[in-house]
Design an enzyme around this catalytic site. Structure first.
Site, PDB file in Angstrom:
ATOM      1  CB  SER A  60      24.534  21.457  72.891  1.00  0.00           C
ATOM      2  OG  SER A  60      23.527  21.093  71.979  1.00  0.00           O
ATOM      3  CE  LYS A  63      21.918  24.676  71.040  1.00  0.00           C
ATOM      4  NZ  LYS A  63      22.271  23.259  70.827  1.00  0.00           N
ATOM      5  CB  SER A 120      20.550  22.766  74.803  1.00  0.00           C
ATOM      6  OG  SER A 120      21.707  22.560  74.042  1.00  0.00           O
TER       7      SER A 120
END
Length: 284
Positions: A60, A63, A120
């Protein structure tokens, strides 16, 4: 949609909080770090590295680039996006983290960015990617175009969230190049503010509230911490992009493939202490 009125100089050597040369700090022995790849930078100079140029999945941390692509396009963060079912079910196959968005709700872009950065949330990220591609495929193309603009030669985005598809290693980068992503990301006030937020409750146009809590365990515990993002998949291990500032000195680090959730934070703290010339104390 209008262009964000911010001038960003890509590739600048000094971006955030640089000033005191790295050589001016007295440091003890280099700390050992239990991770597959690590990079720690101060003022654009690498202080510590372990396999920092090795390609690895980044989970993640992806992101952060998603947030960058959105903010390079959108200046009106109060714009609302309607939550579709395909966003709320997007990460179900992989058991992805979610922000808990409700179908039909109208959520501000700013709040979706908080949902993506703090929780997240795959649902929040999907909503942003769909709106700012437009469509997932176009958005991913923009992520890779931005990576190219930043001269990230060993970085590739196969999706906008870091989930393990089409394979565990389809989205990859290096610790060194993710330090560059972090340095660039911290130029955006919205990312900088979100990354340093421990917990926030937002209210939508339909009077629904969402509470987002940061997965970064150093927030509120480590002096000068700026954020910025955690990540995990089976293939990537526990990942952590982090930054902290003391006076005019800002350190940025990336840990990829740490063996446990707790260990990545422990190692990040030890690296930061070492970089600032502090003695590491026991931390729980």
């Amino acid at each position: 949609m209008r262009k964000l009125i911010v001038s960003v100089v890509v590739g600048a050597a000094v971006l955030v909080g640089t000033g005191t040369p790295a050589e001016a700090v007295q440091r003890g022995p280099r700390p050992g770090v239990k991770a597959k790849a690590v990079a720690l930078s101060l003022g654009g100079k690498t202080l510590w590295n372990k396999n920092m140029d090795a390609k690895r999945p980044i989970a993640s941390l992806t992101k952060v680039m998603t947030a960058i692509v959105v903010l390079r396009q959108e200046g009106n963060l109060d714009r609302t996006l309607t939550i579709k079912k395909k966003y709320t079910t997007y990460g179900d196959k992989w058991g992805a983290s979610e922000a808990g968005l409700v179908v039909g709700d109208k959520v501000k872009v700013r709040d979706l960015l908080y949902g993506a950065m703090l929780e997240s949330g795959a649902d929040a990220t999907a909503a942003l990617a769909d709106a700012y591609g437009p469509g997932y495929k176009n958005f991913i193309a923009k992520m890779n175009a931005t990576a190219k603009r930043l001269k990230l030669k060993k970085t590739h985005y196969a999706n906008f969230d870091g989930l393990p598809y089409p394979s565990q290693t389809s989205t990859y980068s290096t610790a060194a190049e993710q330090v560059k992503v972090a340095r660039y990301a911290l130029r955006f006030p919205t990312i900088r503010k979100a990354a340093a937020t421990k917990k926030i409750t937002v209210r939508t146009a339909k009077k629904r509230t969402y509470t987002f809590e940061n997965t970064n365990q150093l927030i509120g515990k480590y002096p000068g911490i700026l954020g910025i993002k955690t990540g995990y998949t089976n293939g990537a291990g526990y990942c952590f992009m982090f930054a902290a500032k003391r006076g005019k000195r800002t350190q940025i680090g990336v840990i990829l493939g740490s063996p446990t959730d707790k260990r990545r934070f422990y190692d990040a703290r030890r690296l930061l202490d070492w970089g600032f010339g502090d003695q590491t104390r026991e931390w729980r």
